[in-house]
Design an enzyme around this catalytic site. Structure first.
Site, PDB file in Angstrom:
ATOM      1  N   HIS A   1       0.802  -1.233   0.000  1.00 50.00           N
ATOM      2  CA  HIS A   1       0.000   0.000   0.000  1.00 50.00           C
ATOM      3  C   HIS A   1       0.827   1.272   0.000  1.00 50.00           C
ATOM      4  CE1 HIS A   1      -3.954  -1.850   0.831  1.00 50.00           C
ATOM      5  NE2 HIS A   1      -3.242  -2.753   1.473  1.00 50.00           N
TER       6      HIS A   1
ATOM      7  N   LYS B   1      -8.376  13.707   4.961  1.00 51.76           N
ATOM      8  CA  LYS B   1      -7.488  12.541   4.927  1.00 51.76           C
ATOM      9  C   LYS B   1      -6.456  12.723   6.029  1.00 51.76           C
ATOM     10  CE  LYS B   1      -6.477  13.767   0.593  1.00 51.76           C
ATOM     11  NZ  LYS B   1      -6.470  12.646  -0.310  1.00 51.76           N
ATOM     12  N   ARG B   2      -5.624  11.705   6.290  1.00 54.46           N
ATOM     13  CA  ARG B   2      -4.554  11.882   7.255  1.00 54.46           C
ATOM     14  C   ARG B   2      -3.706  13.095   6.886  1.00 54.46           C
ATOM     15  NH1 ARG B   2      -4.003   7.887  11.479  1.00 54.46           N
ATOM     16  NH2 ARG B   2      -1.953   8.735  11.869  1.00 54.46           N
TER      17      ARG B   2
ATOM     18  N   LYS C   1       0.796  14.442   1.338  1.00 55.46           N
ATOM     19  CA  LYS C   1      -0.568  14.756   0.912  1.00 55.46           C
ATOM     20  C   LYS C   1      -0.762  16.271   0.726  1.00 55.46           C
ATOM     21  CE  LYS C   1      -2.485  10.675   3.287  1.00 55.46           C
ATOM     22  NZ  LYS C   1      -3.105   9.822   2.261  1.00 55.46           N
TER      23      LYS C   1
ATOM     24  N   THR D   1      -8.564   6.420  -1.977  1.00 56.81           N
ATOM     25  CA  THR D   1      -9.900   5.869  -2.158  1.00 56.81           C
ATOM     26  C   THR D   1     -10.925   6.979  -1.917  1.00 56.81           C
ATOM     27  OG1 THR D   1      -9.679   5.064   0.110  1.00 56.81           O
ATOM     28  CG2 THR D   1      -9.448   3.440  -1.636  1.00 56.81           C
TER      29      THR D   1
ATOM     30  N   LYS E   1     -14.616   8.265  -3.853  1.00 59.30           N
ATOM     31  CA  LYS E   1     -15.893   8.596  -3.194  1.00 59.30           C
ATOM     32  C   LYS E   1     -16.384   9.980  -3.626  1.00 59.30           C
ATOM     33  CE  LYS E   1     -14.137   5.888   0.648  1.00 59.30           C
ATOM     34  NZ  LYS E   1     -13.360   5.960   1.904  1.00 59.30           N
TER      35      LYS E   1
END
Ligand code: 475
Length: 792
Positions: A348, A527-528, A533, A635, A639
């Protein structure tokens, strides 16, 4: 079962299971009573599924994962059993609001982020597809910590979901397995025998995972660590109460708490114990089931497909070899072959700090026999591939990625881009030696939770247009395509989104005291919190926009609300700085009467699955802005797209595949590609050059460093700014200008309803491929060789 409807069964459970009088019942009591009543409706299907699998002698899928981020179970069960109307009516008759009762359930937060949530989506799809499967994991007493903010800083508090009655689980008194740690390996008549020094019991708890329309259900089997024996009565009688309880406390420590680090491992002994604990218990259980059904051990791969969710259960390789070779006398080579036939491994992340390594010393101390077997596995691999250079043990460390690779018959990445990078980078040599082993299985999400349940307005519109078949056949969303030029359909589509946004605005006002304009563009990054990110890219653009609005307050600005949510690992200092900066910027910007018609910033605390379900249907824009090559898949991106929020994003992870499907005109692409990222890093002074070339970026950084957002501690962001103006590893500065430009393209599109709504609706119509049903079918065909027992 005699069933007299929920109007009877709910009070009956309240009275006879909880021992509570309806007059005194709390919301929580009603919720548990409802859960028990709903549970009654799925147990028959669950037991029937297990029976059918046994009778068919079916191959079973075993999904081993340290994390299952399932969120609320009650709503899922109600939806999948199609009980919405019945429950609503029964609760109304009892004077209760279904929404309030459902919202009372605490999230089962047994995961950090994407990896754990993927496991939960997979469990739902496996059940929907009627695949005989078990999820195996740990029954953490404390899930992921609760987050709050104090003066903008993240504060962590323990999460305690299990202090409430957990209505969904069944303790399996008969499934209690013994496991050992430590000790030594002794030669007994030429046979190595492991004598563990410390033993614990793994107690099984099963939670049913029900599929769409309640036709099939599988078990999620979570292990709780318990002492071999209760407390020490002798010591207790002597008055030494603490010592009497010590063995129990020590054993229970293993399943006490979920590690909150979503990427960095730090060689913690307890973590390795957790990994071995649940992996070894699960393998014992799998072998037990196999042997009970009768079959030659060499046929194990025909009956068991064991998927390792990342390297966390990678000790399964040596453990399964140990069970087959040491404990059942299979020849070593055959044991390795048989184990490999069962095992497969999903990677992952390629982040170097996230690739698990355990020191040989620790491994030898905790699992001495496994350390020996790892050496044997390595030697067997070297014998098979004489030109191999990578060893499983390097510089005194066991490499879990390589171990998982060598012990798996298939290894998969989670998006096309990521799988390609696996082949070129971390697994380059192993891929050359085993060119057929790596396969791609692009992630997906369950449409039941992430569209049907989370977004009832849009779901009704879709079902009213193309029928309900899309819920378990998501690619049928493409049947919406002919409507995408139809004014009435687009009006209804926009209406659903507007209503969702109004709901969110109302909730924000009521729960968080934040006023936002429902007509504004809701720009969402949830998100985290992680440097790769790049939440800091987003907040720098926000600052630059604020400055620009201040400079031109009369320009036709498109009103925006920037919404953030996410947790930082407690030890990740820089991520916590990012959180504080966003909160500080929010305080200044939201109080600015000159600009706050156009720009608001909101950071919602304690991001979890339930909050995601609330935010995503109400979002206009999906922020997927990682440094290219760093986000394995994502993911959340799927969504948002399904729920009609176009993406602003880089060519990273599954963004690439989303863009391919929705079309480049319906995706706001910006930034460097993976190759450009590598080249850019080699440019000395890349950050300074980027800052010098963009006045807006320079202005935003200057405001931060001068303390505009931290008036009481003007220099507190010196380190933050130093990082960005210095080595800026994640290339925030170098991508800033392209990001700014992309955001202005977003403004222009949003200002034109005739442009925006067809774009949003196309995102829904064209992303049906991202269903986790499709992903599971891919695993079944390419990796597991499992089939569905058609839910009758
Ligand atoms: C990726 N978590 C996403 C998602 O494939 C991807 C690591 C160590 C310990 C505990 N948790 C972790 C992850 O590595 C993780 O969540 N990875 C994520 O997996 C599903 O979509 O890009 O970052």
């Amino acid at each position: 079962m005699t069933d007299t409807g929920f109007r009877d069964s709910i009070p009956r459970h309240l009275i006879y299971a909880l021992g509570t009088d309806p007059q005194n019942a709390t919301l929580g009591d009603w919720r548990i009573a409802l859960s028990l009543a709903v549970r009654d409706r799925l147990v028959d299907a669950w037991l029937a599924s297990a029976r059918a699998a046994r009778q068919a002698g079916a191959k079973r899928v075993y999904y081993l994962s340290m994390e299952f981020l399932i969120g609320r179970l009650l709503e899922d069960a109600i939806i999948n059993l199609r009980l919405e109307e019945e429950v609503r009516a029964a609760l109304a008759a009892l004077g209760l609001s279904a929404d309030e009762v459902i919202a009372d359930e605490p999230d089962a937060a047994l995961g950090n982020g994407g990896l754990g949530r993927l496991a939960a989506c997979f469990m739902e799809s496996l059940a929907t597809l009627g695949v005989p499967a078990f999820g195996y994991g740990i029954r953490y007493e404390h899930g992921l910590f609760r987050q709050s903010f104090v003066e903008g800083r993240q504060v962590e508090e323990p999460e305690d979901w299990l202090t409430q009655v957990h209505a969904w689980e069944f303790r399996r008194r008969d499934v209690r397995l013994r496991l050992c740690f430590g000790g030594e390996v002794v030669d007994e008549g030429g046979k190595p025998v492991w004598h563990g020094a410390e033993a614990v019991m793994a107690q099984a708890y099963d939670t049913p995972m029900i599929g769409w329309q309640g036709k099939w259900a599988n078990a999620l089997r979570l292990w709780s660590a318990e002492p071999l024996h209760g407390f020490d009565l002798d010591r207790f009688n002597r008055g030494d109460y603490a010592a009497a309880a010590e063995p129990e406390a020590l054993a229970r420590t293993i399943s006490r708490v979920l590690y909150p680090d979503d990427t960095t491992e730090r060689g913690k002994e307890l973590r390795l114990k957790q990994e071995y604990f649940f992996t070894a218990a699960s393998l014992q259980d799998i072998l037990r089931r196999f042997e009970a059904e009768g079959g030659a051990l060499a046929d194990l791969p025909k009956k068991a497909a064991i998927q390792l969710n990342d390297t966390h259960p990678a000790i399964a390789g040596p453990e399964l070899v140990r069970l087959l070779h040491d404990e059942r006398g299979m020849a070593l080579d055959q044991a390795i072959e048989t184990a490999r036939g069962c095992l497969s491994y999903t990677n992952h992340t390629l982040l170097p700090e996230a690739l698990e390594r355990w020191s040989e010393d620790l491994m030898t101390r905790l699992l001495p026999r496994h350390m020996q077997l790892i050496e044997r596995i390595d030697a067997a691999h070297a014998a098979e591939k004489p030109d191999r250079k990578v060893a499983l043990v390097q510089e005194g460390e066991v490499r879990m990625g390589e171990l998982a690779f060598v012990m798996a018959h298939k290894v998969n990445g989670v998006s096309a881009l990521h799988t390609g990078l696996m082949k070129q980078t971390v697994f380059e040599e192993l891929h050359r030696l085993h060119p057929d082993r790596i396969v791609n299985e692009t992630n997906g999400v369950t449409p039941r939770r992430w569209l049907f349940s989370a977004n009832p307005r849009l779901s009704r519109l879709i079902s009213g247009t193309i029928g309900e078949g899309w819920v378990c056949d998501l690619e049928r969303l493409c049947e919406l395509e002919p409507q995408l030029d139809d004014a009435a359909f687009l009006d209804a589509y926009a209406g659903a989104k507007r209503a969702n946004k109004a709901d969110l605005a109302g909730w924000l006002a009521a729960e968080h005291g934040v006023q936002i304009d429902p007509e504004a563009l809701f720009d969402v990054q949830i998100k985290r919190i992680h440097e790769y990110k790049r939440q800091h890219l987003n907040i720098l653009e926000t600052i630059a926009l604020w400055q620009e609005i201040k400079a031109n307050p009369n320009a036709p600005w498109v009103p925006r609300v920037k919404i953030f949510a996410g947790k930082a690992a407690p030890g990740y200092v820089f991520a916590k700085e990012i959180i504080r900066l966003i909160n500080d910027v929010a305080a200044v910007v939201n109080a600015d009467l000159e600009t706050n018609r156009f720009l608001k910033v909101v950071f919602l605390p304690n991001y979890n699955v339930s909050l995601a379900e609330r935010l995503i249907p109400a979002s206009d824009l999906s922020e997927q802005i990682s440094t290219a090559g760093k986000e394995a898949s994502g993911t959340g991106n799927m969504k948002f797209a399904l729920n009609g929020a176009p993406t602003i994003g880089t060519l990273d992870g599954a963004n690439v595949e989303i863009r391919d499907r929705v079309g480049e005109k319906n995706f706001f692409l910006f930034g460097m590609t993976t190759d450009e990222v590598v080249a850019r890093r080699a440019v000395p002074d890349h950050a300074r050059q980027a800052i010098a070339a963009d006045k807006r970026l320079g202005g935003a950084l200057k405001a931060v460093s001068q303390g505009v957002f931290s008036p009481r501690d003007r220099h507190c962001y010196r380190g933050f700014v130093g990082n960005l103006t210095g080595h800026d590893y994640f290339l925030v500065c170098s991508d800033f200008t392209a990001y700014w430009d992309a955001q202005r393209r977003v403004d222009a599109a949003f200002a034109e309803p005739a442009v925006w709504w067809p774009m949003a609706a196309r995102n829904t119509a064209r992303t049906g491929w991202f269903s986790s049903d499709r992903t599971i079918r891919g695993y079944m065909a390419d990796i597991w060789g499992a089939s569905s027992l058609d839910p009758a």
